[in-house]
Design a protein around this motif. Structure first.
Motif, mmCIF file in Angstrom:
data_model
loop_
_atom_site.group_PDB
_atom_site.id
_atom_site.type_symbol
_atom_site.label_atom_id
_atom_site.label_comp_id
_atom_site.label_asym_id
_atom_site.label_seq_id
_atom_site.Cartn_x
_atom_site.Cartn_y
_atom_site.Cartn_z
ATOM 1 N N PRO A 20 61.714 31.039 16.709
ATOM 2 C CA PRO A 20 61.034 32.305 16.929
ATOM 3 C C PRO A 20 61.696 33.442 16.236
ATOM 4 C CG PRO A 20 62.262 31.640 18.880
ATOM 5 C CD PRO A 20 62.310 30.491 17.951
ATOM 6 N N ILE A 344 65.210 37.037 21.390
ATOM 7 C CA ILE A 344 64.137 36.037 21.351
ATOM 8 C C ILE A 344 64.708 34.655 21.086
ATOM 9 C CG2 ILE A 344 62.116 35.294 20.037
ATOM 10 C CD1 ILE A 344 61.428 38.250 19.654
ATOM 11 N N ARG A 345 65.694 34.559 20.217
ATOM 12 C CA ARG A 345 66.288 33.249 19.934
ATOM 13 C C ARG A 345 66.957 32.677 21.190
ATOM 14 N NH1 ARG A 345 69.465 34.757 16.247
ATOM 15 N NH2 ARG A 345 68.116 34.287 14.453
ATOM 16 N N LEU A 347 66.340 33.551 24.398
ATOM 17 C CA LEU A 347 65.328 33.268 25.422
ATOM 18 C C LEU A 347 64.595 31.971 25.126
ATOM 19 C CD1 LEU A 347 63.773 36.804 26.062
ATOM 20 C CD2 LEU A 347 65.347 35.532 27.539
ATOM 21 N N SER A 348 64.333 31.702 23.859
ATOM 22 C CA SER A 348 63.645 30.465 23.495
ATOM 23 C C SER A 348 64.480 29.254 23.867
ATOM 24 C CB SER A 348 63.349 30.466 21.994
ATOM 25 O OG SER A 348 62.737 29.258 21.597
ATOM 26 N N LEU A 351 64.515 29.005 27.828
ATOM 27 C CA LEU A 351 63.228 28.612 28.379
ATOM 28 C C LEU A 351 62.771 27.243 27.896
ATOM 29 C CD1 LEU A 351 61.422 32.066 28.039
ATOM 30 C CD2 LEU A 351 62.215 30.989 30.165
ATOM 31 N N LEU A 353 61.916 26.153 24.960
ATOM 32 C CA LEU A 353 60.768 26.192 24.051
ATOM 33 C C LEU A 353 61.159 25.548 22.719
ATOM 34 C CD1 LEU A 353 59.461 29.814 24.683
ATOM 35 C CD2 LEU A 353 58.540 27.676 25.613
ATOM 36 N N ALA A 357 58.244 27.665 18.219
ATOM 37 C CA ALA A 357 57.440 28.515 19.106
ATOM 38 C C ALA A 357 57.322 29.928 18.542
ATOM 39 C CB ALA A 357 58.076 28.551 20.493
ATOM 40 N N VAL A 359 56.340 34.132 18.842
ATOM 41 C CA VAL A 359 56.793 35.206 19.726
ATOM 42 C C VAL A 359 55.912 35.297 20.962
ATOM 43 C CG1 VAL A 359 57.238 37.683 19.888
ATOM 44 C CG2 VAL A 359 57.747 36.464 17.782
ATOM 45 N N VAL A 362 57.059 32.930 23.587
ATOM 46 C CA VAL A 362 58.276 33.386 24.253
ATOM 47 C C VAL A 362 57.950 34.487 25.249
ATOM 48 C CG1 VAL A 362 60.558 34.393 23.893
ATOM 49 C CG2 VAL A 362 59.663 32.724 22.262
ATOM 50 N N ALA A 366 58.678 34.181 29.230
ATOM 51 C CA ALA A 366 59.576 35.131 29.879
ATOM 52 C C ALA A 366 58.858 35.892 30.983
ATOM 53 C CB ALA A 366 60.139 36.093 28.836
ATOM 54 N N GLU A 403 66.964 39.555 29.472
ATOM 55 C CA GLU A 403 67.648 38.282 29.278
ATOM 56 C C GLU A 403 68.365 37.840 30.555
ATOM 57 O OE1 GLU A 403 70.629 36.266 25.948
ATOM 58 O OE2 GLU A 403 69.964 38.355 25.765
#
Length: 426
Positions: A20, A344-345, A347-348, A351, A353, A357, A359, A362, A366, A403
């Protein structure tokens, strides 16, 4: 506001890099941000442009429009008034700017009025004109015209006040009676006097007007100054009577003002002739100094060698240095984009993902994990644009809070016994 930034966002592509992070690349600053960042240079450019326009306007106001003594020039230095008076008296006035046209009119019997303000004509071209013409009137002659048309007549400076009476047999001068101030004088040596040249309007040893015949037999009148013909002085004393009498003697008058095309390019001085002798050695010396300075201060010769740095640079120093560069350039949007990419990296990964994936996936994950609205999560991760440093700090804190919230939402409950397969509370 989010719709505007949605249009400026770079969509994810296969070449954007894995994960992402590639889908959330940095967004380029908008037009407003670019203008705000470069406002100093814009002000400098506008000031320079305004100064140039003022300079052009001043030069246009100071510089007299049109060519001096041009028949169609109504400026003070022009001669439109004289040309119109001659036309009213039945004289056909033809203004030309080329030697060929002047020669054709001269061969047809027209009087030639010559004013070479820039000294374009050389001796050969003046001689060619004198051969073709029967009557020539020259206003403020230069050295070339005097040597060809009136050998022995020389320039003699300016008169101190108005010159004396005509006192000559030239009919136009006799009718004028007197001339105004500002006349330039000509002298006649013995050789020219023996050739038949006489002077009118004496002032000391010089004359404002000299008349005679050229070596080819043409009638020539030399007027030392342009004041008898110019718009601003033609109505003073007997200037108008002299100008009309000289130029209106025949029914046809060719008004010849030499143009750049009449100059002989072969006789024009070269750049080497116009350049002082010390310029070439100085240029050679500057070239040698430049080469020597380049060798002295330049890089060593040979291929590049990869070497390890003698010291270890912590990653934190690199990050701080990059942050200072962003702060110095007021690159708030780029700064927040870098923080978003990292968020984003991470969180991916948290989660679970896939790396491919986008954005939006994500954002949805989230929002589902934290219970926040998807619109607010998307605004935080993509759409919000910091307008100042305070908003940049706020967005950075909210990214960290998001986060932390995701980590807290998906972390296992500490009250559960991980060793009990049934998951009963202890």
């Amino acid at each position: 506001m989010s719709a505007v930034h949605e249009d400026r966002r770079v969509p994810a592509t296969p070449d954007s890099g894995p994960g992402p992070a590639g889908a959330a690349r940095a967004v380029s600053p908008g037009v407003r941000a670019s203008l705000r960042r470069g406002r100093t240079w814009i002000v400098v450019a506008v000031a320079l442009l305004a100064g140039a326009l003022v300079l052009v306007a001043l030069q246009g106001a100071v510089r007299a429009p049109g060519a001096p003594l041009a028949a169609d020039n109504a400026a003070p230095v022009g001669a439109q008034a004289l040309a119109r008076v001659l036309a009213d008296r039945g004289v056909e006035v033809t203004q030309v700017r080329s030697l060929d046209s002047a020669l054709d009119a001269a061969r047809a019997g027209a009087t030639v009025f010559l004013h070479d303000d820039l000294g374009v004509l050389d001796r050969d071209r003046v001689a060619e004109l004198a051969t073709a013409a029967e009557a020539i009137v020259v206003a403020r002659p230069d050295f070339a015209a005097l040597e060809v048309l009136a050998p022995g007549v020389r320039l003699a400076g300016a008169a101190d006040g108005a010159p004396g009476a005509a006192a000559c047999e030239l009919p136009a001068a006799d009718r004028a009676g007197a001339l105004s101030d500002g006349q330039r004088l000509l002298t006649i040596d013995d050789h020219a006097a023996e050739s038949g040249f006489t002077g009118c309007f004496a002032s000391g040893d010089g004359f404002a007007v000299v008349a005679g015949s050229t070596p080819d037999g043409a009638d020539v009148v030399l007027v030392g100054s342009t004041t008898p013909f110019a718009n601003e002085t033609i109505d003073e004393a007997g200037n108008a009577a002299l100008a009309v009498g000289l130029l209106g003697a025949r029914d046809e008058l060719v008004w010849y003002l030499p143009g750049p095309g009449d100059a002989d390019a072969a006789d024009a001085p070269t750049l080497a002739e116009l350049t002082p002798g010390w310029v070439s050695p100085v240029l050679v010396l500057l070239v040698v100094i430049t080469i020597a300075a380049g060798v002295w201060r330049g890089r060593r010769f040979g291929p590049l060698v990869v070497e390890d740095l003698p010291v270890h640079v912590p990653a934190s120093e690199t990050g701080e240095g990059r942050a200072r560069l962003y702060a110095r350039g007021a690159a708030r949007l780029r700064s927040i984009d870098q923080l978003r990419i990292g968020t984003i990296r991470r969180l991916s990964a948290v989660l679970r993902l896939p790396r491919s994936a986008e954005v939006d996936a994500v954002v949805a994950a989230a929002a589902s994990a934290t219970g926040r609205p998807a619109a607010s999560v998307r605004a935080l991760l993509v759409d919000a644009v910091p307008r100042d440093d305070r908003e940049l700090v706020r967005l950075a804190r909210e990214l960290d809070g998001l986060e932390r919230a995701v980590h807290g939402a998906i972390a296992p409950d500490a009250s559960l016994d991980a060793s009990d397969p049934t998951g009963r509370r202890t």
